[in-house]
Design a protein around this motif. Structure first.
Motif, PDB file in Angstrom:
ATOM      1  N   TYR A 138       0.831  -1.197   0.000  1.00 27.54           N
ATOM      2  CA  TYR A 138       0.000   0.000   0.000  1.00 27.54           C
ATOM      3  C   TYR A 138       0.875   1.260   0.000  1.00 27.54           C
ATOM      4  N   ALA A 139       1.929   1.242   0.803  1.00 29.92           N
ATOM      5  CA  ALA A 139       2.815   2.405   0.875  1.00 29.92           C
ATOM      6  C   ALA A 139       3.525   2.649  -0.449  1.00 29.92           C
ATOM      7  N   LEU A 140       3.951   1.570  -1.108  1.00 28.24           N
ATOM      8  CA  LEU A 140       4.677   1.726  -2.369  1.00 28.24           C
ATOM      9  C   LEU A 140       3.761   2.195  -3.495  1.00 28.24           C
ATOM     10  N   ILE A 141       2.533   1.703  -3.528  1.00 28.47           N
ATOM     11  CA  ILE A 141       1.598   2.167  -4.555  1.00 28.47           C
ATOM     12  C   ILE A 141       1.306   3.660  -4.358  1.00 28.47           C
ATOM     13  N   ASP A 142       1.078   4.066  -3.117  1.00 29.65           N
ATOM     14  CA  ASP A 142       0.824   5.487  -2.879  1.00 29.65           C
ATOM     15  C   ASP A 142       2.053   6.332  -3.194  1.00 29.65           C
ATOM     16  N   ARG A 143       3.226   5.803  -2.893  1.00 31.34           N
ATOM     17  CA  ARG A 143       4.449   6.535  -3.241  1.00 31.34           C
ATOM     18  C   ARG A 143       4.553   6.715  -4.752  1.00 31.34           C
ATOM     19  N   ALA A 144       4.249   5.649  -5.488  1.00 35.94           N
ATOM     20  CA  ALA A 144       4.323   5.734  -6.946  1.00 35.94           C
ATOM     21  C   ALA A 144       3.380   6.800  -7.479  1.00 35.94           C
ATOM     22  N   PHE A 145       2.137   6.803  -7.005  1.00 35.32           N
ATOM     23  CA  PHE A 145       1.159   7.768  -7.510  1.00 35.32           C
ATOM     24  C   PHE A 145       1.527   9.186  -7.096  1.00 35.32           C
ATOM     25  N   ALA A 146       2.080   9.363  -5.904  1.00 39.19           N
ATOM     26  CA  ALA A 146       2.503  10.695  -5.479  1.00 39.19           C
ATOM     27  C   ALA A 146       3.635  11.206  -6.359  1.00 39.19           C
ATOM     28  N   GLU A 147       4.576  10.346  -6.694  1.00 41.19           N
ATOM     29  CA  GLU A 147       5.695  10.767  -7.537  1.00 41.19           C
ATOM     30  C   GLU A 147       5.249  11.012  -8.976  1.00 41.19           C
ATOM     31  N   PHE A 148       4.298  10.221  -9.464  1.00 44.33           N
ATOM     32  CA  PHE A 148       3.754  10.501 -10.797  1.00 44.33           C
ATOM     33  C   PHE A 148       3.184  11.914 -10.853  1.00 44.33           C
ATOM     34  N   ALA A 149       2.544  12.354  -9.761  1.00 44.57           N
ATOM     35  CA  ALA A 149       1.846  13.636  -9.752  1.00 44.57           C
ATOM     36  C   ALA A 149       2.768  14.819  -9.507  1.00 44.57           C
ATOM     37  N   ALA A 150       3.820  14.639  -8.726  1.00 46.75           N
ATOM     38  CA  ALA A 150       4.582  15.796  -8.262  1.00 46.75           C
ATOM     39  C   ALA A 150       6.031  15.832  -8.731  1.00 46.75           C
ATOM     40  N   ALA A 151       6.489  14.795  -9.398  1.00 46.90           N
ATOM     41  CA  ALA A 151       7.874  14.768  -9.867  1.00 46.90           C
ATOM     42  C   ALA A 151       7.877  14.319 -11.324  1.00 46.90           C
ATOM     43  N   ARG A 152       9.062  14.197 -11.866  1.00 48.74           N
ATOM     44  CA  ARG A 152       9.151  13.721 -13.246  1.00 48.74           C
ATOM     45  C   ARG A 152       8.558  12.318 -13.314  1.00 48.74           C
ATOM     46  N   PRO A 153       7.516  12.106 -14.128  1.00 48.84           N
ATOM     47  CA  PRO A 153       6.861  10.793 -14.135  1.00 48.84           C
ATOM     48  C   PRO A 153       7.714   9.752 -14.844  1.00 48.84           C
ATOM     49  N   ASP A 178      -3.939  14.672  -3.408  1.00 47.68           N
ATOM     50  CA  ASP A 178      -2.920  14.706  -4.449  1.00 47.68           C
ATOM     51  C   ASP A 178      -1.865  15.752  -4.119  1.00 47.68           C
ATOM     52  N   PRO A 179      -0.596  15.370  -4.222  1.00 41.16           N
ATOM     53  CA  PRO A 179       0.449  16.371  -3.996  1.00 41.16           C
ATOM     54  C   PRO A 179       0.460  17.373  -5.144  1.00 41.16           C
ATOM     55  N   SER A 180       0.942  18.545  -4.876  1.00 38.89           N
ATOM     56  CA  SER A 180       1.015  19.552  -5.930  1.00 38.89           C
ATOM     57  C   SER A 180       2.465  19.865  -6.229  1.00 38.89           C
ATOM     58  N   THR A 181       2.729  20.209  -7.464  1.00 49.51           N
ATOM     59  CA  THR A 181       4.073  20.615  -7.840  1.00 49.51           C
ATOM     60  C   THR A 181       4.340  22.011  -7.287  1.00 49.51           C
ATOM     61  N   PRO A 182       5.598  22.359  -7.070  1.00 43.39           N
ATOM     62  CA  PRO A 182       5.909  23.662  -6.480  1.00 43.39           C
ATOM     63  C   PRO A 182       5.372  24.811  -7.337  1.00 43.39           C
ATOM     64  N   GLU A 183       4.993  25.875  -6.672  1.00 44.05           N
ATOM     65  CA  GLU A 183       4.594  27.076  -7.400  1.00 44.05           C
ATOM     66  C   GLU A 183       5.796  27.622  -8.152  1.00 44.05           C
ATOM     67  N   ALA A 184       5.503  28.422  -9.162  1.00 45.79           N
ATOM     68  CA  ALA A 184       6.581  29.003  -9.955  1.00 45.79           C
ATOM     69  C   ALA A 184       7.509  29.811  -9.047  1.00 45.79           C
ATOM     70  N   PRO A 185       8.813  29.596  -9.150  1.00 46.91           N
ATOM     71  CA  PRO A 185       9.756  30.339  -8.310  1.00 46.91           C
ATOM     72  C   PRO A 185       9.829  31.808  -8.737  1.00 46.91           C
ATOM     73  N   ASP A 186      10.642  32.562  -8.046  1.00 49.98           N
ATOM     74  CA  ASP A 186      10.850  33.961  -8.398  1.00 49.98           C
ATOM     75  C   ASP A 186      11.488  34.022  -9.784  1.00 49.98           C
ATOM     76  N   LEU A 187      10.812  34.690 -10.694  1.00 46.20           N
ATOM     77  CA  LEU A 187      11.250  34.700 -12.088  1.00 46.20           C
ATOM     78  C   LEU A 187      11.780  36.056 -12.526  1.00 46.20           C
ATOM     79  N   ALA A 188      12.110  36.905 -11.569  1.00 43.73           N
ATOM     80  CA  ALA A 188      12.542  38.256 -11.927  1.00 43.73           C
ATOM     81  C   ALA A 188      13.759  38.241 -12.843  1.00 43.73           C
ATOM     82  N   ALA A 189      14.730  37.369 -12.557  1.00 44.16           N
ATOM     83  CA  ALA A 189      15.939  37.320 -13.385  1.00 44.16           C
ATOM     84  C   ALA A 189      15.617  36.857 -14.797  1.00 44.16           C
ATOM     85  N   ALA A 190      14.732  35.856 -14.912  1.00 44.65           N
ATOM     86  CA  ALA A 190      14.354  35.376 -16.243  1.00 44.65           C
ATOM     87  C   ALA A 190      13.609  36.450 -17.023  1.00 44.65           C
TER      88      ALA A 190
END
Length: 520
Positions: A138-153, A178-190
């Motif tokens: 159960y822990a590994l399945i939830d880990r997989a789905f969390a990483e699919f959603a919030a990291a490089r799938p 569902d985990p969320s990906t980080p908000e856009a960082p400070d983009l002033a330099a870009a």
């Protein structure tokens, strides 16, 4: 309610939104099948575990949801390793769940025994672990789905001992938010760098497809030029006058990058299979936007974050401006690139362009490693991202047919076609049985030049006498009909287009045989 663990796994997956599982039952994984129907999950029977893996991949690419496959110990797992490697290369969320032997150190000669099944899968997956009880699986399945959603799938593999699958277990805990990906960082330099550039050049990869509307807004506001990788096609509007298209692998595209004074690469590895040269060719500063920090080597400004969120933030923050790129220079380059493509592999460009004009705009294409696809990926502009799927990085033969089956199952309302070569098609031709069994209206465009022509030409360029590049082909039309599929051999480009449109309305798959003389 206590159930055998194998059944609880299916119920858990259904609770996480899984609607379809691809696979093949065997004596070592039948406990996984105990709960599939009770959980309300549809099972698609592949003819080979390689087909099941590609179906899960195609389903995931079409829907954006994880593709799930059930396989047995030993050969079942090794058969699916190639699709898992493809999913790893192309960042596709696939979860493979297999059985494994209860004990291997003290016993030899068991059915399907391997020295290190977990380790074998680890070579092509993001990770591979053994779950010896309900809590662990159960822990590994939830880990997989969390990483699919919030990291490089990327694909994951979990294996459960045969004995554990049959033991009674409590239900899985309810799903976490569902985990969320980080908000856009400070983009002033870009924002500052992009605003100051006179010739900004954007490069969009498949990782940017979720932000394609923002990308189009950004390009228009800044009047910036752009390339896309093959996987990024459709992010940029086809009629954008400053879009160089997906001709990134053309050698002379390096000259375009050399004229840029800023390159912004979004959601792309800038990999060998994107460029076929060591670098894009720029000598200016490079901004890279990616969810995977591994991609930041050589970047002057790395931005870690979800590409869609970053693009939306940039589109809002960037002021309008003009650039020194002109539609005339872009049009001239595109015409030159197209001519080079046509000259390298004559006759395919007219066929690809005729099909593009005739097919519905929302058609989804799954292609194999074949010369027809190599050309089409450059000249066939897509109206939106996520409509052309190809085994880009790993480069596996046999991908198109089973992946298209998975895609059609995932999005039954969308028109789907498969494009395969005469040699690669035979790697997974048996999956025609699955397509017929399911009654899928699936045109299969078979490009038959009677040889491994790409390899033959590579040998000739290396001054090697062509060897082992011609194999006896079957009667493809008769073979398709033997499976219960339709089959056609058009005699003209208009006949080809008509055949594909008929096939999209059929009540089962249609093999459409194409040969180099079709373009006239």
């Amino acid at each position: 309610m206590h159930r055998p663990l194998g059944a609880q796994i299916s119920h858990m997956l259904r609770g996480r939104g899984v609607e379809v599982i691809f696979g093949i039952p065997g004596v070592h994984n039948i406990e996984l099948y105990r709960g599939i129907e009770e959980a309300g999950i549809r099972h698609v029977l592949a003819r080979h575990e390689q087909g099941a893996g590609f179906m899960a991949d195609g389903y995931a690419r079409a829907t954006g949801r994880p593709g799930v496959a059930y396989v047995i110990t030993g050969p079942g797992l090794t058969n699916i390793l190639t699709p898992l490697g493809q999913a790893f290369s192309d960042s596709v969320p696939v979860l493979a769940i297999s059985s494994c032997l209860d004990e291997t150190a003290g016993r030899r000669g068991q059915l399907h025994q391997m020295r290190d099944q977990e380790g074998a899968a680890a070579t092509v997956c993001d990770w591979s672990h053994t779950a010896r009880d309900a809590r662990a699986i159960y822990a590994l399945i939830d880990r997989a789905f969390a990483e699919f959603a919030a990291a490089r799938p990327r694909p994951k593999h979990v294996q459960v001992p045969i004995g554990a699958l049959g033991t009674l277990a409590e239900p899985a805990p309810p799903p976490s938010p569902d985990p969320s990906t980080p908000e856009a960082p400070d983009l002033a330099a870009a924002v500052s760098m992009i605003s100051a550039a006179r010739r900004p050049l954007f490069l969009f990869g498949g990782g940017a497809k979720g932000g394609f509307r923002a990308a189009r807004t950004l390009l228009a506001r800044r009047q910036a030029a752009s390339f896309t990788t093959y996987a990024g096609r459709g992010i940029v509007a086809p009629d954008d006058p400053l879009a160089f298209g997906s001709f990134l692998a053309r050698p002379d595209s390096a000259g375009v990058f050399a004229r840029a004074d800023l390159v912004v690469a979004v959601g792309t590895e800038i990999a060998e299979v994107d460029l076929w040269r060591p670098s894009p060719g720029h000598s200016c500063k490079l901004i890279r936007v990616d969810i995977d920090p591994e991609q930041f080597a050589g970047a002057d400004l790395p931005i870690l974050g979800d590409a869609a969120k970053v693009l939306r933030a940039l589109a809002e923050a960037l002021p309008e401006g003009r650039s020194d790129w002109t539609p005339a220079e872009v049009a001239a380059a595109r015409a030159r690139f197209r001519a080079e493509t046509d000259a390298e592999r004559p006759g395919i460009v007219p066929m690809a362009e005729a099909l593009r004009a005739a097919l519905p705009e929302d058609v989804t294409v799954y292609s194999d490693m074949t010369q027809f696809a190599y050309v089409a990926k450059e000249v066939w502009d897509m109206p939106a991202p996520g409509l052309w799927h190809h085994p880009f990085g790993f480069g596996t033969l046999g991908y198109a047919l089973p992946a298209a089956i998975g895609g059609k199952i995932g999005r039954p309302e969308n028109p789907v076609i498969a494009v395969a070569g005469d040699y690669g098609f035979q790697y997974t031709i048996q999956e025609l049985g699955t397509a017929v069994e399911l009654g899928l209206p699936l045109p299969i465009l078979l490009w038959d030049n009677g040889k491994l022509k790409e390899i033959e030409e590579s040998m000739q360029r290396a001054q090697i006498a062509p060897n082992a590049v011609i194999a006896r082909n079957p009667d493809f039309l008769a073979l398709a009909r033997a499976y219960g599929a339709r089959a056609e051999r058009p005699a003209s480009l208009s006949g080809l287009c008509d055949a594909v449109l008929r096939a999209l309305r059929a009540d089962g798959p249609t093999l459409i045989h194409m040969t180099p003389d079709l373009a006239g």
